[in-house]
Design a protein around this motif. Sequence first.
Motif, PDB file in Angstrom:
ATOM      1  N   LEU A 136       1.337  -1.570   0.503  1.00 55.41           N
ATOM      2  CA  LEU A 136      -0.113  -0.067  -0.011  1.00 55.41           C
ATOM      3  C   LEU A 136       0.833   1.554  -0.430  1.00 55.41           C
ATOM      4  CD1 LEU A 136      -2.871  -1.282   2.888  1.00 55.41           C
ATOM      5  CD2 LEU A 136      -2.889  -1.189   0.188  1.00 55.41           C
ATOM      6  N   ALA A 137       1.897   1.150   0.688  1.00 56.02           N
ATOM      7  CA  ALA A 137       2.505   1.948   0.866  1.00 56.02           C
ATOM      8  C   ALA A 137       3.456   2.448   0.188  1.00 56.02           C
ATOM      9  CB  ALA A 137       3.921   2.193   2.163  1.00 56.02           C
ATOM     10  N   PHE A 138       4.060   1.719  -0.935  1.00 57.98           N
ATOM     11  CA  PHE A 138       4.680   1.876  -2.611  1.00 57.98           C
ATOM     12  C   PHE A 138       3.899   1.912  -3.662  1.00 57.98           C
ATOM     13  CE2 PHE A 138       8.076   1.263   0.574  1.00 57.98           C
ATOM     14  CZ  PHE A 138       9.345   1.498   0.142  1.00 57.98           C
ATOM     15  N   GLY A 139       2.359   1.509  -2.973  1.00 56.21           N
ATOM     16  CA  GLY A 139       1.467   1.209  -4.781  1.00 56.21           C
ATOM     17  C   GLY A 139       1.628   0.136  -5.558  1.00 56.21           C
ATOM     18  N   PHE A 140       2.361  -0.563  -5.407  1.00 55.59           N
ATOM     19  CA  PHE A 140       2.169  -2.167  -5.879  1.00 55.59           C
ATOM     20  C   PHE A 140       0.517  -2.477  -6.242  1.00 55.59           C
ATOM     21  CE2 PHE A 140       6.514  -2.938  -3.115  1.00 55.59           C
ATOM     22  CZ  PHE A 140       7.311  -1.809  -3.666  1.00 55.59           C
TER      23      PHE A 140
END
Length: 290
Positions: free
Chosen positions: A59-63
């Motif tokens: 979620l944090a890195f937008g994968f």
Amino acid sequence: MDVFVATLLPLAVVVIMVSLGLDLTTADFRRIVTRPRAFFIGALNQVVLLPVVAYLIILAFGFTGETAVGLMILAACPGGAASNVVTKLADWDVALSVTLTATFSLTCIATLPVVLAFAMGQFMGEAVSDVNIAQAAFTAFLLTALPIGLGMTLRIAAPGAMAAIAPAFSKLAVVLFVAVILGAFASNWDVVTNNIGQVGFGLLTLLALLTAIGLAVSRMLGASDREAKTIAVETGVQNGALALAIAALLLPDGETFGAYAIPAALYGAVWIGATGAVFGSVALKRLLAR
């Protein structure tokens, strides 16, 4: 599918698991009863903490899509034999490390399909129907429980001979682990290099967080210093070779790895680099202190 993906990769995983089985005795599993606190702290970190942190990293890195699924596959895999090597080199609790690695290599038959099903439903949408979860579970069995059982059986049947070859087999397992990572890079060089920045940094963050949180949780729950450090390593080090093999199943008919395999392929390089840097700095400090 090319020779590496279809033959050499599964063979390498089997050799690594047989090597683990050759080092196991019934005493390793009795530690679950004799040292329940350390074991269940390790189980909490491996089964619960690891997938949750991986999901937060996604979620944090937008994968998205295959890359997100690949990261969750990696998080669902047990600790690799490399964690035992690191623990031994650091002079921590090798017995605990072996017990945790072996146990979760066996139980991943049940946990890995659950995480895979969740990841496919969460990140792949309609494409989830193309993935055979039962096949992934059966493959996990063939690549983990079966060869570990074979290694243990060989040790019981011929203890002297197996004790003599076990060290060489362990070294071969480490060599094959490195070869698997290099093979994964070579099989899909363009895809890996195009994603090494974002995914590589995400994996480095995952490794650092898992190690730090694993250490903190272990100490908070009453593990000794050596146990806490061992559990932290076991939490942070995953079986990248197994993750690559599972990722290969998700390809319909490709000849090389797809985006599913990017996290597992890059993880080996990130882990080797991070571990080398840590041990190198420790060795340098000791050298300068003389």
